[in-house]
Motif scaffolding. Structure first.
Motif, short mmCIF file in Angstrom:
data_model
loop_
_atom_site.label_atom_id
_atom_site.label_comp_id
_atom_site.label_asym_id
_atom_site.label_seq_id
_atom_site.Cartn_x
_atom_site.Cartn_y
_atom_site.Cartn_z
N TYR A 1 -11.57 10.51 -0.76
CA TYR A 1 -10.89 9.52 -1.59
C TYR A 1 -11.50 9.62 -2.99
N HIS A 2 -10.66 9.65 -4.01
CA HIS A 2 -11.13 9.66 -5.40
C HIS A 2 -10.44 8.50 -6.11
N ILE A 3 -11.22 7.49 -6.46
CA ILE A 3 -10.67 6.30 -7.10
C ILE A 3 -10.38 6.61 -8.57
N LEU A 4 -9.13 6.40 -8.97
CA LEU A 4 -8.72 6.66 -10.35
C LEU A 4 -8.73 5.40 -11.21
N GLU A 5 -8.28 4.28 -10.64
CA GLU A 5 -8.21 3.01 -11.38
C GLU A 5 -8.36 1.85 -10.41
N GLY A 6 -8.86 0.74 -10.91
CA GLY A 6 -8.96 -0.48 -10.13
C GLY A 6 -10.24 -0.54 -9.31
N GLU A 7 -10.28 -1.54 -8.42
CA GLU A 7 -11.43 -1.69 -7.53
C GLU A 7 -10.99 -2.35 -6.24
N TYR B 1 -2.29 0.67 -4.48
CA TYR B 1 -2.25 -0.53 -3.66
C TYR B 1 -2.19 -1.75 -4.57
N ALA B 2 -1.25 -2.63 -4.29
CA ALA B 2 -1.16 -3.91 -4.99
C ALA B 2 -2.35 -4.79 -4.55
N PRO B 3 -2.68 -5.82 -5.33
CA PRO B 3 -3.72 -6.74 -4.88
C PRO B 3 -3.41 -7.25 -3.46
N ALA C 1 0.87 -1.18 0.00
CA ALA C 1 0.00 0.00 0.00
C ALA C 1 0.91 1.23 0.00
N LEU C 2 1.20 1.74 -1.19
CA LEU C 2 2.19 2.80 -1.36
C LEU C 2 1.54 4.14 -1.64
N ALA D 1 -9.16 -1.57 1.05
CA ALA D 1 -8.34 -2.72 0.67
C ALA D 1 -8.50 -2.98 -0.81
N ASN D 2 -7.41 -3.39 -1.43
CA ASN D 2 -7.47 -3.78 -2.84
C ASN D 2 -7.88 -5.25 -2.91
N THR D 3 -9.12 -5.48 -3.29
CA THR D 3 -9.64 -6.84 -3.45
C THR D 3 -9.80 -7.18 -4.93
N GLY D 4 -9.33 -6.30 -5.79
CA GLY D 4 -9.47 -6.49 -7.24
C GLY D 4 -8.34 -7.30 -7.83
N LEU D 5 -8.29 -7.32 -9.14
CA LEU D 5 -7.30 -8.12 -9.87
C LEU D 5 -6.03 -7.35 -10.23
N GLY D 6 -6.10 -6.02 -10.24
CA GLY D 6 -4.95 -5.20 -10.59
C GLY D 6 -4.71 -4.14 -9.54
#
Length: 121
Positions: free
Chosen positions: A67-73, A49-51, A26-27, A102-107
């Motif tokens: 928080y503003h999500i730019l990419e991923g889920e 954040y990595a998966p 989580a960088l 938390a990054n629970t996505g694939l990317g």
């Protein structure tokens, strides 16, 4: 950095770091922060954040956050309720609200975090 002056910076100038209570890749880059620009009222970061990476559930006494999500889920927890967040979602966190992401996505999960006033907790 303690000088307060207006400036222009490129995102590449700020190194990635893993703040306390952030785990698994989580960088963040503290782009506008007391330590990088001398700001006193705003903390502006880009995070990726990595998966499986996450920040511990926490709250802030007086700070508001966006928080503003730019990419991923991933999953955002707000006061015990978990919801999927993805590109173009904007989340407002009021003071005293327990939250985590938390990054629970694939990317990669990439987002902006703005905190005001600057957090000391």
């Amino acid at each position: 950095m303690t000088d307060r002056k207006s400036l222009i910076r490129n995102i590449a100038e700020e190194p990635w770091q893993q703040f306390p209570a952030h785990y698994g890749g989580a960088l963040s880059k503290a782009l506008v922060h007391p330590t990088t620009t001398g700001s006193q009222q705003i903390d502006y970061r880009i995070s990726t954040y990595a998966p499986m990476a996450y920040v511990e559930r926490h709250h802030h006494k007086v700070q508001e956050q966006v928080y503003h999500i730019l990419e991923g889920e991933g999953l955002m927890e707000i006061d015990g309720e978990k919801r999927v967040v993805r590109r173009n979602d904007v989340i407002f966190i009021a003071p005293g609200t327990w939250h985590g992401i938390a990054n629970t996505g694939l990317g990669q999960l990439t987002f902006i975090v703005v905190t005001t006033p600057v957090s000391d907790d």
